[in-house]
Design an enzyme around this catalytic site. Structure first.
Site: not given
Length: 713
Positions: A305, A378, A406
């Site tokens: 990322e 993820d 998240e």
């Protein structure tokens, strides 16, 4: 005047006694069972602990405070053994222990293992809390206080507890400006501006809370690292925290930005095979250890990322990790090198971590742990275990869980994560035959690694109750308890947490436990049932957006993962598709590769399935999808009803907070259900069965919703 005084007195009283959640599970209020309270008082006459070190002083203070509160009487300190006393310490701090606890029993304990046992000292019946190290005694004292908080018998104790995993670490994704990536409980608890001079009481209470559940390490900063942290003035701030945490057996770790030699060192390269770069890191590590002698080491996110890494210089992850490992090795420090990588070169993001790391198996230094997320994508609401667990047979692999929610409703949803953690830890990789559980790989026992570890991405912020949602505390607690002993059941941990956090009322416990244990499956149902994954909003990951397809990378978009079309839905990872299943052992592959025998909770992870495919229930896939989405919403409504019945059992402040958040959760569950089904219906062409309440908004309405200021981004 009298009325004004009375109002002020009442206001102060309410404020002092408010149950705002700050005390977490360390509430040492008077035991409300009169008979048991008297029994405890009769069993404990006083405390004998020779507090020769800072850690033993902290342990003594915790024991005194706990007993004084729980027993509602002053704790008596003793200078010698008396009948019914508590004797706590190590053989070094308390020579009397050597005659009461056999050398053989102490030898069986690791550095952190402890025992809590009823012993006879002559004719005196006493309780011994002992370990070979100071922090082992501290852990034993917290365990003993937990017995009292949960109202267990202490008349005949024979407890031996040894942690199954050596390094039990919280990963804070906190930035130097006090924002928290994927944080939903306010700003960072680290006030870097006032450090090192000002030590907030919250730092001490944070350390106490972690020690109480056996967490022994903390990574202070975000994996998207800032090189500035490695400068001397900032390291002095880190030292101040390390000095606090050391007392409670907690080591400090930092995230290392791979390009730091360039950004703060003035070098022109960060090539891990460059002698000058290696020397820069050697000097930096030496500088850190001069300030923090027990510094734990580095956590590294590299070539992921946009983060810099060894691949920038055509080097491998092993090259990068080993450079740092060499610098840390003289000081017994470790490197935790994250395997969260993905790139456009792979035809399936599921496969990327395996493709990059499995060929490097055996090439990492002995003080390197490869830190692997629990699943291959993820931190999704449900993922199959990462194929790297079992594929790295010459390298210790460290588990990374995400405690912060998240993808699990963020700060507003009640989701108890123990079932999700246990589902992964108890999964069988078959890498060394039947019984090759993920947990046995994480603890190092399957392939005989002495270095092992487990990490959890923290959900902690500066909100008064630490985690935003009160029930978020249960996930912090759960991580610590499972890190110490992954064989504990989710039900046992929930029972402990409820009793310590709220009360010991049997009706309240049963109802609250029912809510908690069902909450994860409920959330999966209204968000991502049957193996759907990664269909949330881009960037902030808040709310549903299965239609999203506007980002430049295919695997940044939800449509990449569900692949819905007129024929069906799901990602084909069999040999006919991406063949990601080939990364698992043959026995695991066999569990998933047959469309008709694949566990339906993982179905759309591994198969593209016809809308009309018959499910085990007799319903078609489309009907089954509708059933799960509607069940999720109905179950949230049931949770609301159950919680409303519990008002009489707890304080108004915490009852009201949870009630309001459950109302938000119900609204957002309906949003998830309606938005996803309306979108998938545009491909299936099938109606939502008439027996269900029909969506009150159109698909276009949901598509137009925007959330530019969603938290945690």
């Amino acid at each position: 005047m009298k009325k004004t005084f009375l109002f002020i007195w009442l206001l102060c009283t309410i404020t002092v006694n408010a149950e705002d959640g700050y005390r977490l599970w360390l509430r040492y209020d008077k035991i409300d069972n009169a008979a048991l309270l008297q029994q405890y008082r009769n069993t404990i006459s006083g405390v004998l602990i020779n507090a020769t070190t800072a850690t033993l002083k902290a342990a003594k203070e915790e024991l005194y405070n706990g007993l004084s509160g729980l027993l509602a009487k002053k704790t008596i300190g003793l200078s010698s053994i008396t009948d019914k006393c508590i004797l706590a310490g190590t053989p070094a701090s308390s020579p009397a222990l050597q005659s009461l606890v056999s050398a053989n029993d102490l030898q069986k304990l690791t550095g952190e293992g402890f025992l809590v046992q009823t012993k006879l000292a002559g004719r005196k019946k006493i309780i011994v809390i002992a370990g070979n190290t100071d922090k082992a005694v501290l852990y034993g004292i917290f365990h003993f206080l937990r017995l009292l908080q949960t109202q267990q018998s202490i008349t005949q104790l024979a407890i031996v507890s040894i942690p199954k995993i050596k390094n039990r670490i919280l990963n804070h994704w906190d930035n130097l400006d006090r924002t928290v990536e994927r944080g939903y409980a306010g700003f960072s608890i680290w006030n870097w501006h006032t450090l090192p001079g000002y030590i907030d009481q919250r730092y001490i209470d944070y350390a106490r809370a972690n020690a109480s559940i056996g967490i022994n390490g903390t990574v202070l900063t975000n994996v998207n690292a800032n090189a500035y942290l490695l400068k001397k003035p900032w390291l002095e701030k880190v030292k101040a925290l390390a000095d606090v945490f050391r007392v409670y057996g907690i080591k400090v770790y930092l995230t290392a930005r791979f390009s730091a030699p360039i950004e703060i060192g003035g070098l022109k390269t960060a090539d891990p095979l460059n002698d000058t770069v290696q020397q820069w890191w050697n000097n930096k590590v030496k500088e850190i250890y001069e300030l923090i002698p027990d510094f734990g080491g580095f956590l590294v996110k590299a070539n992921s990322e946009g983060q810099p890494g060894p691949q920038n210089y055509h080097r491998t992850h092993a090259d990068g990790a080993n450079m740092l490992a060499d610098a840390l090795e003289p000081f017994n420090g470790i490197v935790m090198w994250r395997a969260f990588v993905y790139g456009e070169q792979s035809d399936d993001r599921f496969k990327q971590a395996y493709e990059e790391f499995q060929p490097l198996d055996g090439k990492f230094k002995q003080n390197v742990l490869v830190q692997v997320k629990n699943g291959p994508i993820d931190f999704q609401p449900r993922e199959p275990f990462s194929p790297l667990f079992g594929a790295m047979k010459k390298t210790p692999v460290m588990m990374e869980f995400q405690i912060t929610q998240e993808y699990l409703g963020q700060g507003t949803h009640l989701v108890y994560e123990a079932p999700m953690f246990k589902e992964v830890l108890d999964a069988d990789t078959w890498s060394k035959g039947k019984g090759s559980l993920v947990s046995r790989i994480v603890d190092g026992s399957l392939y005989t690694f002495s270095l092992n570890g487990i990490a959890g991405v923290a959900n902690i912020g500066n909100d008064r109750n630490w985690t935003g949602h009160l029930f978020g505390q249960s996930n912090w607690y759960t991580f610590g308890r499972l890190a110490w002993d992954y064989t504990l059941s989710g039900e046992t941990i929930a029972d402990e947490w409820i009793r310590q956090t709220f009360n010991n009322n049997a009706d309240f416990i049963a109802a609250t436990k029912k809510i908690m244990l069902a909450s994860h499956e409920t959330m999966v149902n209204y968000m991502t049932p049957l193996g759907l994954h990664h269909i949330m909003g881009n960037g902030h990951h808040y709310g549903p957006a299965p239609w999203s397809n506007n980002l430049p990378r295919p695997d940044w978009n939800p449509v990449y993962y569900h692949k819905a079309d007129s024929t069906g839905i799901g990602f084909d990872r069999t040999a006919k598709g991406s063949n990601a299943l080939a990364q698992y052992a043959p026995e695991v592959r066999k569990q998933f590769e047959d469309l008709n025998t694949c566990d339906e909770k993982y179905l759309l992870w591994f198969h593209h399935v016809s809308w009309k495919h018959p499910m085990k229930s007799g319903r078609s896939l489309w009907e089954e999808l509708c059933y799960h989405y509607y069940k999720g919403v109905n179950d949230i409504r049931n949770m609301q009803q159950q919680w409303n019945l519990l008002e009489k059992y707890l304080d108004a402040e915490r009852f009201r907070q949870v009630k309001m958040l459950l109302a938000i959760q119900e609204q957002e569950a309906v949003w998830w259900r309606n938005a996803c089904l309306l979108y998938f219906q545009s491909f299936s062409g099938m109606p939502i069965p008439g027996k269900y309440e029909q969506p009150g908004k159109t698909l276009e309405y949901y598509k137009k919703l925007k959330f530019p200021y969603a938290p945690g981004n």
